[in-house]
Design a protein around this motif. Structure first.
Motif, PDB file in Angstrom:
ATOM      1  N   GLU A  73      54.906  53.808 -84.984  1.00 44.15           N
ATOM      2  CA  GLU A  73      55.328  54.090 -86.359  1.00 44.15           C
ATOM      3  C   GLU A  73      56.803  54.453 -86.422  1.00 44.15           C
ATOM      4  OE1 GLU A  73      53.443  53.579 -89.070  1.00 44.15           O
ATOM      5  OE2 GLU A  73      52.030  52.751 -87.600  1.00 44.15           O
ATOM      6  N   MET A  74      57.304  55.119 -85.376  1.00 43.15           N
ATOM      7  CA  MET A  74      58.732  55.435 -85.323  1.00 43.15           C
ATOM      8  C   MET A  74      59.572  54.159 -85.280  1.00 43.15           C
ATOM      9  SD  MET A  74      59.267  58.713 -85.410  1.00 43.15           S
ATOM     10  CE  MET A  74      58.388  60.261 -85.165  1.00 43.15           C
ATOM     11  N   GLY A  75      59.108  53.186 -84.503  1.00 46.16           N
ATOM     12  CA  GLY A  75      59.826  51.915 -84.436  1.00 46.16           C
ATOM     13  C   GLY A  75      59.874  51.219 -85.794  1.00 46.16           C
ATOM     14  N   LYS A  76      58.749  51.245 -86.502  1.00 47.76           N
ATOM     15  CA  LYS A  76      58.707  50.636 -87.846  1.00 47.76           C
ATOM     16  C   LYS A  76      59.629  51.383 -88.810  1.00 47.76           C
ATOM     17  CE  LYS A  76      53.895  49.114 -87.333  1.00 47.76           C
ATOM     18  NZ  LYS A  76      52.507  49.305 -87.825  1.00 47.76           N
ATOM     19  N   ALA A  77      59.695  52.703 -88.662  1.00 49.44           N
ATOM     20  CA  ALA A  77      60.529  53.503 -89.547  1.00 49.44           C
ATOM     21  C   ALA A  77      62.011  53.180 -89.367  1.00 49.44           C
ATOM     22  CB  ALA A  77      60.273  54.989 -89.292  1.00 49.44           C
ATOM     23  N   GLU A  79      63.313  50.427 -88.183  1.00 51.90           N
ATOM     24  CA  GLU A  79      63.551  49.076 -88.717  1.00 51.90           C
ATOM     25  C   GLU A  79      63.618  49.095 -90.249  1.00 51.90           C
ATOM     26  OE1 GLU A  79      61.401  44.650 -88.737  1.00 51.90           O
ATOM     27  OE2 GLU A  79      60.617  46.264 -87.469  1.00 51.90           O
ATOM     28  N   ALA A  80      62.741  49.860 -90.870  1.00 52.05           N
ATOM     29  CA  ALA A  80      62.690  49.898 -92.332  1.00 52.05           C
ATOM     30  C   ALA A  80      63.930  50.557 -92.937  1.00 52.05           C
ATOM     31  CB  ALA A  80      61.436  50.634 -92.784  1.00 52.05           C
ATOM     32  N   ILE A  81      64.395  51.660 -92.344  1.00 55.60           N
ATOM     33  CA  ILE A  81      65.553  52.333 -92.913  1.00 55.60           C
ATOM     34  C   ILE A  81      66.811  51.484 -92.764  1.00 55.60           C
ATOM     35  CG2 ILE A  81      66.257  53.684 -90.877  1.00 55.60           C
ATOM     36  CD1 ILE A  81      66.736  56.055 -92.805  1.00 55.60           C
ATOM     37  N   HIS A  82      66.909  50.748 -91.669  1.00 60.09           N
ATOM     38  CA  HIS A  82      68.042  49.833 -91.508  1.00 60.09           C
ATOM     39  C   HIS A  82      67.973  48.698 -92.527  1.00 60.09           C
ATOM     40  CE1 HIS A  82      69.395  50.891 -87.116  1.00 60.09           C
ATOM     41  NE2 HIS A  82      70.000  51.613 -88.029  1.00 60.09           N
ATOM     42  N   THR A  83      66.783  48.203 -92.773  1.00 58.93           N
ATOM     43  CA  THR A  83      66.605  47.121 -93.754  1.00 58.93           C
ATOM     44  C   THR A  83      67.017  47.586 -95.141  1.00 58.93           C
ATOM     45  OG1 THR A  83      64.796  46.142 -92.483  1.00 58.93           O
ATOM     46  CG2 THR A  83      64.923  45.556 -94.810  1.00 58.93           C
ATOM     47  N   ASP A  84      66.644  48.813 -95.490  1.00 57.37           N
ATOM     48  CA  ASP A  84      66.965  49.320 -96.826  1.00 57.37           C
ATOM     49  C   ASP A  84      68.440  49.677 -96.975  1.00 57.37           C
ATOM     50  OD1 ASP A  84      64.313  49.030 -97.495  1.00 57.37           O
ATOM     51  OD2 ASP A  84      63.808  51.151 -97.197  1.00 57.37           O
ATOM     52  N   LEU A  85      68.990  50.382 -96.001  1.00 57.12           N
ATOM     53  CA  LEU A  85      70.378  50.834 -96.099  1.00 57.12           C
ATOM     54  C   LEU A  85      71.375  49.716 -95.858  1.00 57.12           C
ATOM     55  CD1 LEU A  85      70.233  54.241 -94.163  1.00 57.12           C
ATOM     56  CD2 LEU A  85      70.057  53.861 -96.633  1.00 57.12           C
ATOM     57  N   TYR A 125      60.080  57.466 -94.494  1.00 56.68           N
ATOM     58  CA  TYR A 125      59.637  56.396 -93.606  1.00 56.68           C
ATOM     59  C   TYR A 125      58.631  56.888 -92.563  1.00 56.68           C
ATOM     60  CZ  TYR A 125      63.667  54.153 -95.748  1.00 56.68           C
ATOM     61  OH  TYR A 125      64.548  53.630 -96.664  1.00 56.68           O
ATOM     62  N   ILE A 126      58.506  58.195 -92.451  1.00 57.28           N
ATOM     63  CA  ILE A 126      57.514  58.791 -91.552  1.00 57.28           C
ATOM     64  C   ILE A 126      56.809  59.920 -92.302  1.00 57.28           C
ATOM     65  CG2 ILE A 126      58.709  58.214 -89.395  1.00 57.28           C
ATOM     66  CD1 ILE A 126      59.906  61.003 -89.375  1.00 57.28           C
ATOM     67  N   THR A 127      55.707  60.404 -91.741  1.00 57.64           N
ATOM     68  CA  THR A 127      54.947  61.470 -92.394  1.00 57.64           C
ATOM     69  C   THR A 127      55.457  62.864 -92.048  1.00 57.64           C
ATOM     70  OG1 THR A 127      53.340  61.473 -90.570  1.00 57.64           O
ATOM     71  CG2 THR A 127      52.853  60.068 -92.468  1.00 57.64           C
ATOM     72  N   PHE A 128      56.408  62.964 -91.143  1.00 56.28           N
ATOM     73  CA  PHE A 128      56.958  64.266 -90.762  1.00 56.28           C
ATOM     74  C   PHE A 128      57.782  64.857 -91.906  1.00 56.28           C
ATOM     75  CE2 PHE A 128      55.964  62.382 -86.770  1.00 56.28           C
ATOM     76  CZ  PHE A 128      55.746  63.413 -85.876  1.00 56.28           C
ATOM     77  N   THR A 129      57.801  66.175 -91.958  1.00 57.21           N
ATOM     78  CA  THR A 129      58.672  66.870 -92.910  1.00 57.21           C
ATOM     79  C   THR A 129      59.590  67.854 -92.171  1.00 57.21           C
ATOM     80  OG1 THR A 129      56.978  68.566 -93.273  1.00 57.21           O
ATOM     81  CG2 THR A 129      56.999  66.680 -94.793  1.00 57.21           C
ATOM     82  N   SER A 130      59.649  67.720 -90.864  1.00 57.63           N
ATOM     83  CA  SER A 130      60.470  68.605 -90.034  1.00 57.63           C
ATOM     84  C   SER A 130      60.885  67.856 -88.787  1.00 57.63           C
ATOM     85  CB  SER A 130      59.672  69.862 -89.657  1.00 57.63           C
ATOM     86  OG  SER A 130      60.336  70.604 -88.654  1.00 57.63           O
ATOM     87  N   ALA A 131      61.998  68.297 -88.200  1.00 57.13           N
ATOM     88  CA  ALA A 131      62.462  67.711 -86.944  1.00 57.13           C
ATOM     89  C   ALA A 131      61.911  68.475 -85.744  1.00 57.13           C
ATOM     90  CB  ALA A 131      63.988  67.696 -86.897  1.00 57.13           C
ATOM     91  N   ALA A 208      63.359  52.911 -80.078  1.00 58.54           N
ATOM     92  CA  ALA A 208      62.709  52.554 -81.339  1.00 58.54           C
ATOM     93  C   ALA A 208      63.249  51.258 -81.943  1.00 58.54           C
ATOM     94  CB  ALA A 208      62.886  53.699 -82.344  1.00 58.54           C
ATOM     95  N   GLY A 209      64.495  50.939 -81.687  1.00 59.06           N
ATOM     96  CA  GLY A 209      65.050  49.712 -82.246  1.00 59.06           C
ATOM     97  C   GLY A 209      66.529  49.577 -81.917  1.00 59.06           C
ATOM     98  N   LYS A 210      67.095  48.459 -82.287  1.00 58.67           N
ATOM     99  CA  LYS A 210      68.515  48.218 -82.037  1.00 58.67           C
ATOM    100  C   LYS A 210      69.370  48.946 -83.058  1.00 58.67           C
ATOM    101  CE  LYS A 210      67.680  43.613 -80.124  1.00 58.67           C
ATOM    102  NZ  LYS A 210      67.925  42.151 -80.308  1.00 58.67           N
TER     103      LYS A 210
END
Length: 215
Positions: A73-77, A79-85, A125-131, A208-210
């Motif tokens: 799911e981290m990998g998908k996140a 990729e998704a944030i790069h696609t959007d931004l 992009y993830i279900t976390f609300t904290s680091a 997680a991604g490039k």
């Protein structure tokens, strides 16, 4: 007929001999019972240790499977944030730190308020609300080369690594087998899952991604 003196003395003697034999027999039986109990307790102790180890191993395997799914799911996140931004994650941060790079996956306030970057953010992009992970410590996103310990240069291909600060090595090893397989010569430094060698616990690195831009 009346008993002779010898025979009248022999009855108490015979009784005493029988009593002593019975007492010794019972004492020996008690000793044997005590020995049996000690053997039984020793066997029970060994079985308890074996059962405890099996429970721990099963728990680690279950956690490894759960963590492997989380990493996917981290990998998908990423990729998704790069696609959007349509921009490199670190380039899009208000304050470019590794902690903020992870926070940007669930909090748009980590994204810079310029060039409509924050408006392009379509998370979380993830279900976390904290680091901070409930089990595996602090969470970061680092920009590194294909090896998690190597820095990347502007003219090289760089990757975004999601870092969990505190994972048991046994779990990292199982996660690696689930994600990268079992054919790596040096699993600690190959593939998408990597970790430091020589410790029972430490960071787990997931490629997680490039990155869209080098350092």
């Amino acid at each position: 007929p009346a008993l002779s003196r010898e025979s009248s003395l022999g009855l108490p003697l015979l009784f005493m001999v029988r009593f002593r034999m019975t007492f010794v027999s019972r004492a020996q039986g008690g000793a044997l019972f005590g020995l049996d109990a000690r053997i039984a307790m020793a066997i029970f102790g060994v079985l308890t240790l074996v059962a405890g180890a099996a429970v721990i191993n099963n728990m680690d395997s279950s956690r490894a499977k759960s963590l492997a799914g989380e990493l996917a799911e981290m990998g998908k996140a990423v990729e998704a944030i790069h696609t959007d931004l349509k921009a490199d994650l670190f380039e899009a941060l208000e304050n470019p730190t590794e902690k903020n790079a992870f926070a940007a996956l669930f909090d748009n306030m980590a994204i810079a308020d310029r060039d409509n970057l924050r408006g392009k953010w379509l998370g979380p992009y993830i279900t976390f609300t904290s680091a901070v992970h409930p089990r595996y410590g602090n969470l970061l996103v680092q920009k590194r080369a294909a090896l998690h310990t190597a820095t990347c240069n502007p003219d090289e291909l760089c990757y975004l690594w999601v870092v969990y600060s505190n994972v048991k090595t046994d779990i990292s090893r199982e996660v690696n087998e689930l994600v990268d397989g079992t054919l790596e010569a040096s699993p600690e430094t190959e593939g998408r899952v990597q970790w430091p060698t020589g410790s029972a616990e430490g960071p787990l690195y997931y490629r997680a991604g490039k990155a869209l831009k080098g350092e």
